[in-house]
Design a protein around this motif. Structure first.
Motif, short mmCIF file in Angstrom:
data_model
loop_
_atom_site.label_atom_id
_atom_site.label_comp_id
_atom_site.label_asym_id
_atom_site.label_seq_id
_atom_site.Cartn_x
_atom_site.Cartn_y
_atom_site.Cartn_z
N GLU A 7 0.64 -1.02 0.08
CA GLU A 7 -0.02 -0.03 0.04
C GLU A 7 0.89 1.35 0.12
O GLU A 7 0.66 2.20 -0.69
N VAL A 8 1.98 1.25 0.94
CA VAL A 8 2.93 2.24 0.57
C VAL A 8 3.35 2.74 -0.74
O VAL A 8 3.29 3.56 -1.19
N ILE A 9 3.87 1.57 -1.36
CA ILE A 9 4.38 1.65 -2.79
C ILE A 9 3.25 2.19 -3.64
O ILE A 9 3.72 3.15 -4.49
N GLU A 10 2.16 1.75 -3.65
CA GLU A 10 0.98 2.24 -4.58
C GLU A 10 0.70 3.65 -4.42
O GLU A 10 0.38 4.43 -5.07
N LYS A 11 0.91 4.15 -3.00
CA LYS A 11 0.84 5.47 -2.67
C LYS A 11 1.75 6.56 -2.78
O LYS A 11 1.83 7.74 -2.59
N SER A 12 2.85 5.92 -3.28
CA SER A 12 4.25 6.71 -3.34
C SER A 12 5.03 6.61 -4.67
O SER A 12 5.88 6.93 -4.80
N GLN A 13 3.92 6.72 -5.72
CA GLN A 13 4.53 6.64 -6.90
C GLN A 13 4.90 8.17 -7.70
O GLN A 13 5.67 8.16 -8.75
N ASP A 14 4.09 9.22 -7.12
CA ASP A 14 4.54 10.54 -7.44
C ASP A 14 5.80 11.21 -6.89
O ASP A 14 6.64 10.46 -6.02
N GLU A 15 6.42 12.09 -7.49
CA GLU A 15 7.70 12.69 -7.21
C GLU A 15 7.87 13.14 -5.44
O GLU A 15 8.93 12.75 -5.16
N SER A 16 6.64 13.13 -5.29
CA SER A 16 6.73 13.96 -3.79
C SER A 16 6.83 12.91 -2.69
O SER A 16 6.87 13.21 -1.54
N HIS A 17 6.89 11.59 -3.01
CA HIS A 17 7.06 10.52 -2.07
C HIS A 17 7.96 9.50 -2.37
O HIS A 17 7.94 8.31 -2.05
N GLN A 18 8.82 10.08 -3.19
CA GLN A 18 9.89 8.98 -3.66
C GLN A 18 10.82 8.49 -2.36
O GLN A 18 11.59 7.32 -2.34
N ASN A 19 10.98 9.36 -1.23
CA ASN A 19 11.61 8.88 -0.10
C ASN A 19 10.85 7.59 0.35
O ASN A 19 11.48 6.54 0.89
N TYR A 20 9.56 7.58 0.42
CA TYR A 20 8.64 6.29 1.12
C TYR A 20 8.80 5.32 0.21
O TYR A 20 8.75 4.26 0.75
N LEU A 21 8.96 5.38 -1.10
CA LEU A 21 9.16 4.53 -2.10
C LEU A 21 10.21 3.95 -1.88
O LEU A 21 10.24 2.48 -1.98
N LEU A 22 11.47 4.38 -1.73
CA LEU A 22 12.64 3.90 -1.48
C LEU A 22 12.64 2.94 -0.08
O LEU A 22 13.13 1.71 -0.08
N GLN A 23 12.01 3.44 0.92
CA GLN A 23 11.93 2.87 2.32
C GLN A 23 10.88 1.67 1.97
O GLN A 23 11.38 0.42 2.67
N ALA A 24 9.84 1.82 1.38
CA ALA A 24 8.99 0.66 1.24
C ALA A 24 9.56 -0.37 0.21
O ALA A 24 9.36 -1.58 0.61
N ARG A 25 10.05 0.00 -0.78
CA ARG A 25 10.75 -1.22 -1.85
C ARG A 25 11.86 -1.92 -1.07
O ARG A 25 11.97 -3.06 -1.14
N THR A 26 12.71 -1.19 -0.23
CA THR A 26 13.75 -1.77 0.25
C THR A 26 13.14 -2.78 1.66
O THR A 26 13.77 -3.80 1.46
N MET A 27 12.29 -2.53 2.00
CA MET A 27 11.69 -3.23 3.35
C MET A 27 11.08 -4.39 2.86
O MET A 27 11.09 -5.50 3.13
N THR A 28 10.54 -4.33 1.45
CA THR A 28 9.94 -5.27 0.78
C THR A 28 11.08 -6.42 0.44
O THR A 28 10.87 -7.58 0.46
N ALA A 29 11.90 -5.92 -0.17
CA ALA A 29 13.03 -6.68 -0.76
C ALA A 29 13.61 -7.42 0.48
O ALA A 29 14.05 -8.87 0.50
N TYR A 30 13.74 -6.79 1.53
CA TYR A 30 14.45 -7.42 2.67
C TYR A 30 13.41 -8.67 3.33
O TYR A 30 13.85 -9.80 3.53
N THR A 31 12.18 -8.23 3.35
CA THR A 31 11.05 -8.98 3.66
C THR A 31 11.01 -10.37 2.88
O THR A 31 11.03 -11.70 3.35
#
Length: 464
Positions: free
Chosen positions: A106-130
């Motif tokens: 849900e974080v990834i889906e809500k973070s596709q715009d330019e203003s949420h790239q920080n959350y996109l990085l964090q959510a993608r990385t945590m997803t990869a770790y999981t």
């Protein structure tokens, strides 16, 4: 600020073993109601920290042969003897798939715009770790249909093939624009809610690089060139990746401490295994950080009397580690050893032990790694250097990342059973050992496409 937000999350999620009421793996993935990413991201971090901090860590401490079960109680006797079934691993399977991954999605889906790239990085990385953890524990995972789609009866990706998906996932993270990420941080600050790095997005990218190196090391010969490029970049963790927002209060403490020391009817269960004394010098100050009063006990598989054995040290405010600086340096040391670069391997090995001592007892490694020291690096063949490195890495992971030591044992064969640690097969046939978690029963109960259970002693594709 991180602390107060964690307390609110802990109170609302009630992440303790005694009163969990999570969704099953195939229920509606939208567990968290429509919420802002600033609340969703720390919720996901907490969910992953809870599973890594107790259920996964508990098995890691036993299966890496750091601890034994007290002979006068039996809470973890089946853990120690490998007497597990497809009902043994319900909680980690269920909590990763029913809460952590859907929330991250849900974080990834809500973070596709330019203003949420920080959350996109964090959510993608945590997803990869999981997913790195899940495929390391179970091998096959629900990803293509279980994460990228909304189906509640997903087919599973073959673990060998999923390796490529995980590599691609991490390469996509590495290709993200750091300037766009930092610009987004100015717009949507994540410092208050990020329970791992406090909004330090450079550290998040370093964490992604560290996971990437671990994944590539499973096929070293195939990935020799990208590994050499990663080593040349040398942009790995400089601070530990850890969830460290616990308090010494009921339902707010470290999950291992909370479940074993605060909620059980006994506090005598987990006793020291003396296998570690085959690697660590008896004067190593970390032994008292690992075990109360130092390492007194029995070799693995022998249940000791509590009056004759040390208890595993656990602290209410202990961090849950996802990766550490010493792990990074040990990974680099192993990679350089495989490249037959003894000088670089020694430097990274000494850096690793320095970081391990700093993290646990505040320093003192120089007395052990210098010339004539107990842990002095000995140049040899690549395999001899690898054994030395992995043995010391194993001995540095008690009370931190025990599960990673079990992964390394499966991947490298070190520490070697019958030589460095006890050769123990428990209820398994002689010469057989645990190599995997068994697919959870609740997945098979609700999903006709769930894989059939695979025995705990069947190796995965990347195991030695």
């Amino acid at each position: 600020m991180k602390k107060s937000l964690f307390i609110a999350l802990a109170a609302s999620l009630v992440l303790t073993t005694g009163c969990q009421n999570w969704l099953d793996v195939n229920d509606n993935p939208n567990y968290v109601s429509d919420a802002d990413v600033s609340l969703l991201m720390p919720s996901a971090e907490l969910a992953v920290a809870h599973e890594m901090g107790f259920n996964v860590s508990l098995y890691g401490h036993f299966w890496a042969q750091y601890v034994n079960q007290n002979k006068n109680t039996n809470q973890y006797y089946t853990n120690m003897t490998y007497d597990v079934t497809n009902s043994s691993f319900t909680r980690p399977w269920q909590n990763f798939y029913s809460f952590a991954l859907p929330t991250l999605k849900e974080v990834i889906e809500k973070s596709q715009d330019e203003s949420h790239q920080n959350y996109l990085l964090q959510a993608r990385t945590m997803t990869a770790y999981t997913y790195y953890v899940l495929t390391s524990l179970f091998e096959d995972v629900a990803y293509t249909e279980g994460f990228l789609t909304e189906t509640t009866t997903p087919h599973f990706d073959n673990g060998r093939e999923f390796q490529n998906s995980l590599v691609s996932m991490l390469e996509e993270i590495r290709s993200m624009d750091p300037e766009a990420i930092e610009s987004a941080e100015l717009v949507n600050n994540s410092a208050k809610g990020d329970m791992i790095f406090g909004g330090d997005n450079e550290a998040w990218m370093q964490f992604a690089n560290t996971i990437y190196l671990k994944v590539l090391m499973r096929e070293f010969d195939k990935n020799r060139e990208p590994i050499k490029e990663l080593l040349a970049e040398d942009n790995f963790l400089e601070i530990d990746a850890a969830f460290d927002n616990f308090e010494d209060k009921a339902d707010k403490s470290n999950p291992f401490y909370e479940n074993d020391r605060r909620q059980l009817n006994t506090q005598l269960n987990i006793r020291a295994c003396t296998d570690i004394l085959n690697v660590l010098d008896a004067d190593d100050p970390r032994l008292e950080y690992y075990y109360e009063g130092g390492c007194e006990g029995t070799e693995y598989g022998i249940t000791p009397d509590p009056s004759e054995s040390s208890r595993l040290q656990l602290g209410a405010t202990d961090p849950v580690y996802f990766s550490t600086v010493d792990e990074v340096e040990f990974l680099k040391a192993e990679a350089y050893a495989r490249l037959n670069d003894a000088g670089a391997a020694q430097e990274a090995y000494e850096n690793a032990l320095t970081a391990a001592f700093d993290r646990t007892v505040g320093g003192g490694a120089e007395d052990f790694i210098g010339e004539g020291g107990a842990y002095e690096f000995v140049e040899g063949t690549p395999e001899q250097m690898i054994e030395q490195i992995i043995n010391q890495k194993w001995a540095s992971n008690v009370r931190a990342m025990a599960i990673e030591s079990w992964f390394d044992m499966n991947r490298t064969g070190y520490p070697e059973r019958g030589k460095t640690i006890t050769d123990y097969s428990g209820v398994l046939e002689p010469g057989h050992y645990p190599y995997r978690f068994i697919y959870a029963k609740n997945s098979a109960d609700y999903n006709p496409n769930s894989p059939k259970p695979v025995a705990v002693d069947v190796k995965m594709w990347w195991h030695k």
